[in-house]
Write a protein that holds these residues in place. Structure first.
Motif, PDB file in Angstrom:
ATOM      1  N   GLY A  61     -36.105 -69.738 -29.244  1.00 54.49           N
ATOM      2  CA  GLY A  61     -36.024 -69.613 -30.698  1.00 54.49           C
ATOM      3  C   GLY A  61     -35.556 -70.893 -31.355  1.00 54.49           C
ATOM      4  O   GLY A  61     -36.085 -71.304 -32.400  1.00 54.49           O
ATOM      5  N   LYS A  76     -32.354 -65.382 -39.236  1.00 51.65           N
ATOM      6  CA  LYS A  76     -32.316 -65.066 -37.802  1.00 51.65           C
ATOM      7  C   LYS A  76     -31.192 -65.837 -37.107  1.00 51.65           C
ATOM      8  O   LYS A  76     -30.479 -65.271 -36.275  1.00 51.65           O
ATOM      9  CB  LYS A  76     -33.671 -65.400 -37.145  1.00 51.65           C
ATOM     10  CG  LYS A  76     -34.771 -64.431 -37.499  1.00 51.65           C
ATOM     11  CD  LYS A  76     -36.080 -64.793 -36.824  1.00 51.65           C
ATOM     12  CE  LYS A  76     -35.974 -64.555 -35.348  1.00 51.65           C
ATOM     13  NZ  LYS A  76     -37.217 -64.273 -34.664  1.00 51.65           N
ATOM     14  N   ARG A  79     -27.822 -64.332 -37.714  1.00 52.04           N
ATOM     15  CA  ARG A  79     -27.636 -63.056 -37.017  1.00 52.04           C
ATOM     16  C   ARG A  79     -27.218 -63.253 -35.561  1.00 52.04           C
ATOM     17  O   ARG A  79     -26.478 -62.440 -35.011  1.00 52.04           O
ATOM     18  CB  ARG A  79     -28.962 -62.293 -37.034  1.00 52.04           C
ATOM     19  CG  ARG A  79     -28.901 -60.993 -37.711  1.00 52.04           C
ATOM     20  CD  ARG A  79     -30.231 -60.265 -37.625  1.00 52.04           C
ATOM     21  NE  ARG A  79     -30.764 -60.137 -38.960  1.00 52.04           N
ATOM     22  CZ  ARG A  79     -31.983 -60.462 -39.339  1.00 52.04           C
ATOM     23  NH1 ARG A  79     -32.862 -60.902 -38.477  1.00 52.04           N
ATOM     24  NH2 ARG A  79     -32.340 -60.317 -40.583  1.00 52.04           N
ATOM     25  N   SER A 132     -34.364 -59.031 -36.410  1.00 52.80           N
ATOM     26  CA  SER A 132     -34.857 -60.346 -35.984  1.00 52.80           C
ATOM     27  C   SER A 132     -36.301 -60.256 -35.494  1.00 52.80           C
ATOM     28  O   SER A 132     -37.102 -61.163 -35.746  1.00 52.80           O
ATOM     29  CB  SER A 132     -33.954 -60.935 -34.900  1.00 52.80           C
ATOM     30  OG  SER A 132     -32.739 -61.351 -35.481  1.00 52.80           O
ATOM     31  N   ASP A 135     -38.419 -60.064 -38.569  1.00 53.00           N
ATOM     32  CA  ASP A 135     -38.507 -61.379 -39.200  1.00 53.00           C
ATOM     33  C   ASP A 135     -39.381 -62.337 -38.386  1.00 53.00           C
ATOM     34  O   ASP A 135     -40.088 -63.167 -38.950  1.00 53.00           O
ATOM     35  CB  ASP A 135     -37.116 -61.969 -39.409  1.00 53.00           C
ATOM     36  CG  ASP A 135     -36.323 -61.192 -40.457  1.00 53.00           C
ATOM     37  OD1 ASP A 135     -36.930 -60.409 -41.218  1.00 53.00           O
ATOM     38  OD2 ASP A 135     -35.090 -61.365 -40.495  1.00 53.00           O
ATOM     39  N   GLY A 136     -39.327 -62.216 -37.069  1.00 54.76           N
ATOM     40  CA  GLY A 136     -40.203 -63.019 -36.220  1.00 54.76           C
ATOM     41  C   GLY A 136     -41.671 -62.695 -36.454  1.00 54.76           C
ATOM     42  O   GLY A 136     -42.516 -63.595 -36.506  1.00 54.76           O
TER      43      GLY A 136
END
Length: 146
Positions: A61, A76, A79, A132, A135-136
């Motif tokens: 990531g 992200k 988080r 996450s 959002d990805g």
């Protein structure tokens, strides 16, 4: 390669945590003490899969972010420390404590108090990881914003 590793490792980590959580809930609600002991002593062995998956997710990531910190990437990234702290400070110690107590057959007040904390912390991590994941998907274009 990192565009393949990140979603696969993240999904593996999330499914592993979900398996821990579900197996715990089912064994506590419908299982025998032997089943609970089996589940609680197996979970620490699952760390051998979970921890590398989380590390691969984080590392890939960061590579995919390429130094960017704004927008969904920033969300992200903010988080992740919460998820990691929850795991390192609550979930791993709780799992090891519960495995030790279960191995000794000590299903007492401290066992169930820590079990409750572990279930809440695990559900919290699943929720944060699912955000996450969403959002990805948005970042990759697989999910459109409303």
């Amino acid at each position: 390669m990192k565009t393949l590793i990140h979603p696969l490792a993240g999904t593996l980590a999330m499914l592993t945590i979900a398996a821990f959580w579900l197996s715990t809930a089912v064994s506590e609600l419908a299982g025998t003490p032997e089943t609970v002991t089996l589940v609680k002593t197996a979970i620490p062995w699952g760390f051998l899969l979970l921890i590398p998956a989380l590390m691969a997710t984080g590392a890939s990531g960061l590579k995919l972010a390429r130094g960017r910190r704004g927008g969904l990437i920033g969300v992200k990234l903010r988080r992740m420390p919460i998820i990691a702290a929850n795991g390192v400070l609550i979930l791993v110690p709780a799992a090891l404590f519960l495995a030790m107590k279960a191995r000794g057959g000590a299903f007492d007040v401290s066992f169930y108090a820590v079990q409750a904390i572990e279930l809440v912390a695990g559900a919290t991590n699943l929720f944060l990881l699912s955000l996450s994941l969403r959002d990805g998907f948005r970042l990759s274009g697989r999910l459109r914003r409303r």
